[in-house]
Design a protein around this motif. Structure first.
Motif, PDB file in Angstrom:
ATOM      1  N   ALA A  52     -15.411   2.341  87.453  1.00 11.90           N
ATOM      2  CA  ALA A  52     -15.132   0.928  87.152  1.00 11.90           C
ATOM      3  C   ALA A  52     -14.133   0.355  88.147  1.00 11.90           C
ATOM      4  CB  ALA A  52     -14.597   0.791  85.731  1.00 11.90           C
ATOM      5  N   THR A  53     -13.112   1.143  88.502  1.00 10.83           N
ATOM      6  CA  THR A  53     -12.118   0.697  89.479  1.00 10.83           C
ATOM      7  C   THR A  53     -12.751   0.519  90.850  1.00 10.83           C
ATOM      8  OG1 THR A  53     -10.463   1.989  88.274  1.00 10.83           O
ATOM      9  CG2 THR A  53      -9.855   1.188  90.456  1.00 10.83           C
ATOM     10  N   GLN A  54     -13.587   1.470  91.243  1.00  7.08           N
ATOM     11  CA  GLN A  54     -14.246   1.403  92.551  1.00  7.08           C
ATOM     12  C   GLN A  54     -15.163   0.187  92.642  1.00  7.08           C
ATOM     13  OE1 GLN A  54     -16.003   5.272  92.396  1.00  7.08           O
ATOM     14  NE2 GLN A  54     -14.237   6.304  93.315  1.00  7.08           N
ATOM     15  N   PHE A  55     -15.878  -0.118  91.558  1.00  4.35           N
ATOM     16  CA  PHE A  55     -16.759  -1.291  91.584  1.00  4.35           C
ATOM     17  C   PHE A  55     -15.948  -2.582  91.646  1.00  4.35           C
ATOM     18  CE2 PHE A  55     -19.461  -4.547  89.578  1.00  4.35           C
ATOM     19  CZ  PHE A  55     -20.544  -4.492  90.449  1.00  4.35           C
ATOM     20  N   PHE A  56     -14.835  -2.621  90.908  1.00  2.34           N
ATOM     21  CA  PHE A  56     -13.956  -3.790  90.973  1.00  2.34           C
ATOM     22  C   PHE A  56     -13.423  -3.972  92.397  1.00  2.34           C
ATOM     23  CE2 PHE A  56      -9.556  -5.397  90.839  1.00  2.34           C
ATOM     24  CZ  PHE A  56      -9.783  -6.664  90.331  1.00  2.34           C
ATOM     25  N   VAL A  64      -5.658  -5.150  86.790  1.00  2.00           N
ATOM     26  CA  VAL A  64      -6.923  -4.454  86.512  1.00  2.00           C
ATOM     27  C   VAL A  64      -6.845  -2.995  86.953  1.00  2.00           C
ATOM     28  CG1 VAL A  64      -9.365  -4.326  87.121  1.00  2.00           C
ATOM     29  CG2 VAL A  64      -8.335  -6.534  86.588  1.00  2.00           C
ATOM     30  N   LEU A  65      -6.301  -2.755  88.150  1.00  2.00           N
ATOM     31  CA  LEU A  65      -6.163  -1.385  88.642  1.00  2.00           C
ATOM     32  C   LEU A  65      -5.255  -0.555  87.739  1.00  2.00           C
ATOM     33  CD1 LEU A  65      -5.854  -2.127  92.452  1.00  2.00           C
ATOM     34  CD2 LEU A  65      -7.657  -0.779  91.388  1.00  2.00           C
ATOM     35  N   ALA A  66      -4.166  -1.153  87.274  1.00  2.00           N
ATOM     36  CA  ALA A  66      -3.240  -0.434  86.403  1.00  2.00           C
ATOM     37  C   ALA A  66      -3.896  -0.086  85.070  1.00  2.00           C
ATOM     38  CB  ALA A  66      -1.989  -1.283  86.169  1.00  2.00           C
ATOM     39  N   VAL A  67      -4.646  -1.013  84.502  1.00  2.00           N
ATOM     40  CA  VAL A  67      -5.314  -0.776  83.220  1.00  2.00           C
ATOM     41  C   VAL A  67      -6.382   0.303  83.352  1.00  2.00           C
ATOM     42  CG1 VAL A  67      -6.817  -1.817  81.484  1.00  2.00           C
ATOM     43  CG2 VAL A  67      -4.832  -3.078  82.312  1.00  2.00           C
ATOM     44  N   PHE A  68      -7.225   0.201  84.399  1.00  2.00           N
ATOM     45  CA  PHE A  68      -8.324   1.149  84.570  1.00  2.00           C
ATOM     46  C   PHE A  68      -7.839   2.560  84.906  1.00  2.00           C
ATOM     47  CE2 PHE A  68     -11.835  -2.114  85.831  1.00  2.00           C
ATOM     48  CZ  PHE A  68     -11.832  -2.572  84.526  1.00  2.00           C
TER      49      PHE A  68
END
Length: 442
Positions: free
Chosen positions: A288-292, A241-245
Motif C-alpha cells: 500500500a505504501t509503495q503504491f501510494f 500516510v507513510l507514518a500510518v501505513f
C-alpha cells in the motif's frame, strides 16, 4: 551557439531535447573511459544508462556509484547532475554572460522553453539568479554535511562527501556514496539538511526568486502561491500516510525510535518530490505504501525546478477543474484568479500523455522482465518522475529493460510536450474551422 541545422527547423523544443541528448552523449563517452571506473571498463549500455540518469537527475543506478567510479567518474557525474538540474541552456546562458557574449533572440526562445516561462521578460537576469542561488545553497549544504561527517571520517573526505551529496541532493540527482541513507534515519541533522536541500531544489527557481524578494515586494505570483501551498499539503499528507501505513512494519519504522518514526516518514515524503534519497528500505515497505509512492512520484515537483513528474501545478489545475465542473462553474479559479482555458487543456494533455507513456512502459517491462508487477510499475513511475527510488529492480534490468527506463528518464526530464513538439514536423496554420458538434459525456 550556432545551430547545426536550418534555422526554421531548429525550434526551441528541438534545441532543448537535442541539447540534453548532446550532454548525455558526452557524458556516456566520458564514463566509458578507463580512467572513469575502478577495475574493468563499464559496458556501453551501463555508461549510457548512468549518463542519462545523472543528466536527467533521476538517480537510478545499474552499478554501485561509490565502488564502480573513480574520482574522475564521480566528477563527471557531478557535472552531469549540475547541468541536468539547472538545464543546459541556463548553463550556456551563464557562460555567455561571464564572457560578455551576446545572447540572441533564438537563444532566449530556447531558454524560455527550458525554464518553462510564458514570456521572455527578465529571462537572462533570472538565469543569473539561478546560478547564484544554486551556488549559495550547495555551498551551505556542503558545509552542513562536512561538519557532520567530519566526526566520522578525515576532514578532506568529509568535505568531498559533503560537496558530492549537496550537489546531488539539491539537483534532485539521487546519486549517493553510502549505499543509501538508511544509517542516518534517526540523525536529525542529516535529515534536516537533506530535507532543506530537496525542498529548495523542488520548488523551482522562480519561486525561490520571489521568496527572496518578498521582503521588498510583499507579493507572490499565482504560480508561487500554488507551488508553495500544494507542496506543503503534499509533503504533509505524504508524511502522515507513510507514518500510518508503516508504523507497525517491523522492517521499516518498527525498528526506529520515536524520533526516527517522526523523521523517516517526513524524509521519504519530501524525497518523493523527486529527490531519490531514502532512509527507509524501499523494497521492505508495504505494498500500500509503495503504491501510494507511485502516485506521489507521478505528480513530481514544480515547473522550472530540478525535479520531474507531471508537475505540481498541472496536478492542482486538474483538481481545480474537477471541483469547478462538479460545482457547475464555468471558470476554474485559484486564489481568486481565473485559469486560462489553454492552461487547462495543456494540463489535461500532459497528464493523459504521461499516463499513456507510463502504462506502455510498464507493459513493455512486464514482457521483458519477469518480476512482480508492482515492482515494474514502481520503476516506471520513478524513472518518469525522475525520482530515483527503486524496489531493487534497476540492477536486474535486461538490455531491453534498460532502454525502456532510459527513454522514460529522458522524456520525464525534457517534458512530454517538449519531446512531442521536438519530434513533430513544422505545424501548418489551419485555414478553416470545422462546425461545432455535440457529444454525450459521462
Amino acid at each position: 551557439m550556432r545551430p547545426m541545422m536550418k534555422p526554421h527547423l531548429l525550434t526551441p523544443p528541438r534545441a532543448l531535447a537535442g541539447g540534453f541528448a548532446l550532454i548525455i552523449a558526452i557524458g556516456t563517452l566520458l564514463l566509458s573511459l578507463p580512467v572513469a571506473v575502478n577495475g574493468n571498463g563499464l559496458p556501453f549500455i551501463d555508461a549510457l544508462f548512468t549518463a542519462v540518469s545523472a543528466t536527467c537527475v533521476t538517480g537510478l543506478t545499474v552499478v554501485d556509484t561509490a565502488s564502480q567510479f573513480s574520482y574522475f567518474g564521480k566528477i563527471v557525474l557531478l557535472a552531469l547532475m549540475q547541468i541536468g538540474g539547472l538545464g543546459f541552456m541556463t548553463t550556456a546562458t551563464w557562460f555567455a554572460i561571464a564572457f560578455n557574449r551576446r545572447i540572441s533572440l533564438r537563444d532566449q526562445l530556447i531558454l524560455k522553453e527550458s525554464m518553462n516561462q510564458s514570456n521572455m521578460e527578465g529571462l537572462v537576469r533570472l538565469a543569473g539568479k539561478v546560478f547564484l542561488f544554486s551556488a549559495v545553497i550547495e555551498l551551505c549544504g556542503t558545509i552542513g554535511f562536512a561538519l557532520r561527517w567530519a566526526a566520522e571520517m578525515p576532514l578532506g573526505q568529509a568535505v568531498w562527501h559533503g560537496f558530492f551529496h549537496a550537489v546531488s541532493i539539491f539537483n534532485n540527482g539521487g546519486f549517493e556514496l553510502f549505499g543509501g541513507f538508511t544509517d542516518y534515519a534517526e540523525d536529525p541533522f542529516i535529515n534536516l539538511v537533506t530535507i532543506v536541500l530537496v525542498i529548495f531544489g523542488s520548488l523551482g527557481f522562480i519561486v525561490l526568486s520571489e521568496l527572496i524578494e518578498y521582503p521588498k515586494t510583499r507579493s507572490l505570483s499565482l504560480h508561487s502561491k500554488v507551488v508553495l501551498t500544494a507542496s506543503g499539503i503534499l509533503i504533509g499528507a505524504g508524511a502522515i500516510v507513510l507514518a500510518v501505513f508503516e508504523f507497525t512494519n517491523a522492517r521499516t519504522l518498527g525498528t526506529l525510535d520515536w524520533e526516527g518514526k517522526l523523521l523517516a516518514p517526513l524524509f521519504q515524503s519530501v524525497g518523493l518530490r523527486s529527490a531519490g534519497i531514502n532512509t527507509l528500505p524501499i523494497a521492505e515497505l508495504r505494498s500500500a505504501t509503495q503504491f501510494f509512492m507511485i502516485l506521489m512520484m507521478f505528480v513530481g515537483a514544480a515547473p522550472g525546478s530540478t525535479g520531474g513528474g507531471i508537475k505540481i501545478t498541472t496536478f492542482v489545475v486538474l483538481l481545480a477543474a474537477l471541483v469547478a465542473m462538479t460545482r457547475g462553474r464555468e471558470d476554474v479559479v485559484l486564489f481568486r484568479r481565473r485559469i486560462d482555458r489553454g492552461d487547462i487543456y495543456r494540463a489535461i494533455a500532459v497528464t493523459m500523455l504521461s499516463v499513456f507513456v507510463v502504462i506502455v512502459a510498464t507493459l513493455i517491462l512486464t514482457a521483458v522482465q519477469h518480476e512482480n508487477f508492482l515492482m515494474l510499475l514502481f520503476e516506471a513511475a520513478s524513472a518518469f518522475g525522475t525520482v530515483g527510488y527503486s524496489m531493487g529492480l534497476t540492477p536486474k534490468l535486461s538490455l531491453a529493460g534498460k532502454i525502456v527506463v532510459i527513454v522514460l528518464m529522458f522524456t520525464g526530464r525534457v517534458g512530454l510536450i517538449t519531446f512531442a513538439l521536438a519530434l513533430q514536423p513544422k505545424p501548418r496554420k489551419e485555414l478553416f474551422r470545422y462546425p461545432e458538434g455535440k457529444i454525450t459525456i459521462g
